[in-house]
Design a protein around this motif. Structure first.
Motif, mmCIF file in Angstrom:
data_model
loop_
_atom_site.group_PDB
_atom_site.id
_atom_site.type_symbol
_atom_site.label_atom_id
_atom_site.label_comp_id
_atom_site.label_asym_id
_atom_site.label_seq_id
_atom_site.Cartn_x
_atom_site.Cartn_y
_atom_site.Cartn_z
ATOM 1 N N UNK A 38 -12.470 38.845 69.721
ATOM 2 C CA UNK A 38 -13.792 39.030 69.100
ATOM 3 C C UNK A 38 -14.671 37.778 69.142
ATOM 4 N N UNK A 39 -15.001 37.288 70.344
ATOM 5 C CA UNK A 39 -15.929 36.154 70.438
ATOM 6 C C UNK A 39 -17.344 36.597 70.071
ATOM 7 N N UNK A 40 -17.800 36.179 68.919
ATOM 8 C CA UNK A 40 -19.050 36.702 68.377
ATOM 9 C C UNK A 40 -20.290 36.070 68.993
ATOM 10 N N UNK A 41 -20.216 34.807 69.357
ATOM 11 C CA UNK A 41 -21.418 34.029 69.638
ATOM 12 C C UNK A 41 -20.980 32.725 70.272
ATOM 13 N N UNK A 42 -21.837 32.064 70.995
ATOM 14 C CA UNK A 42 -21.561 30.721 71.525
ATOM 15 C C UNK A 42 -20.199 30.631 72.214
ATOM 16 N N UNK A 43 -20.040 31.455 73.255
ATOM 17 C CA UNK A 43 -18.769 31.510 73.942
ATOM 18 C C UNK A 43 -18.333 30.187 74.534
ATOM 19 N N UNK A 44 -19.291 29.415 75.050
ATOM 20 C CA UNK A 44 -18.943 28.111 75.621
ATOM 21 C C UNK A 44 -18.320 27.201 74.551
#
Length: 239
Positions: A38-44
């Motif tokens: 569940x990567x919500x945001x700002x994957x980097x």
């Protein structure tokens, strides 16, 4: 369904509170490999955090418990930072709702999440997501979304379930959004409470974790679901 409860493999889980509505993104590591759940945001940023906390560990997959924007919004960034060969996995039923879920969050709350790439693997109940020394078993738990899933690992370090927004301590996820169903989420809670070992650590999509035992004993929605599950499956239940 039946879960394999045989303890197998050590699991090390790190939580990163991520995104505009504070989604719990989990980095789960085992045997030199890891997945991001569940990567919500700002994957980097998530990939950088993983490199700092788990140096030398290879990212094996990105797995989402459901298709809402605050659980898939960082997938594209993770792929940019980690490489296009890192597969993106989500349930078959929820893959189709992602574009509408992102549009809805933008129009309703003003949060603009990046569209993820097409999934590399579509998950269904009974599938297994293996990495390192562990295997996550896929449970279908609709209600918050049509294709919500729980990912269960009977790890030797203790059983763990990534429950997304299906289960909250003392409650459950919203059912008033597109594709939600109060009837289905109650049934899913009964399934979770019936199948997971009591000591299972339930890692929630938002806020603090809980255990299956705690929810069976105190969550009135789950107790209602347990009665329904027992009636449908002819099993004994608590309460």
């Amino acid at each position: 369904m039946e879960l394999d409860l045989t303890p197998c493999g050590a699991l090390d889980v790190h939580c990163v509170v991520n995104g505009p509505i504070r989604t719990n993104t989990y980095i789960a590591a085992s045997g030199g490999e890891a997945i991001i759940v569940d990567p919500a945001w700002e994957g980097e940023k998530l990939v950088r955090v993983m490199a700092e906390q788990l140096p030398g560990v290879r990212l094996a997959a990105i797995v989402c418990t459901h298709g809402h924007a605050d659980h898939v919004g960082g997938v594209a960034g993770v792929r940019r930072a980690a490489g296009d060969d890192v597969p993106f996995l989500i349930s078959e039923a929820d893959a189709a709702i992602i574009p509408e879920a992102i549009r809805s969050m933008r129009e309703t709350w003003g949060f603009d999440h990046e569209m993820p790439p097409a999934p590399d693997r579509l998950l269904n109940e009974g599938d297994v997501v293996a990495f390192g020394d562990v295997a996550l078993q896929v449970m279908a738990t609709p209600g918050h979304t049509p294709g919500g899933i729980v990912l269960f690992a009977p790890a030797s370090t203790g059983p763990v379930a990534f429950v997304g927004d299906t289960l909250f301590p003392g409650g459950h996820g919203r059912t008033d959004l597109e594709g939600g169903s109060e009837k289905e989420i109650i049934r899913s809670l009964g399934k979770i409470g019936s199948l997971l070992p009591p000591e299972t650590l339930c890692l929630i999509g938002h806020n603090d974790p809980t255990t299956a035992k705690q929810e069976v004993e105190t969550n009135l929605f789950m107790r209602r679901g347990l009665r329904r599950y027992a009636k449908e499956h002819g099993a004994a239940t608590a309460g």
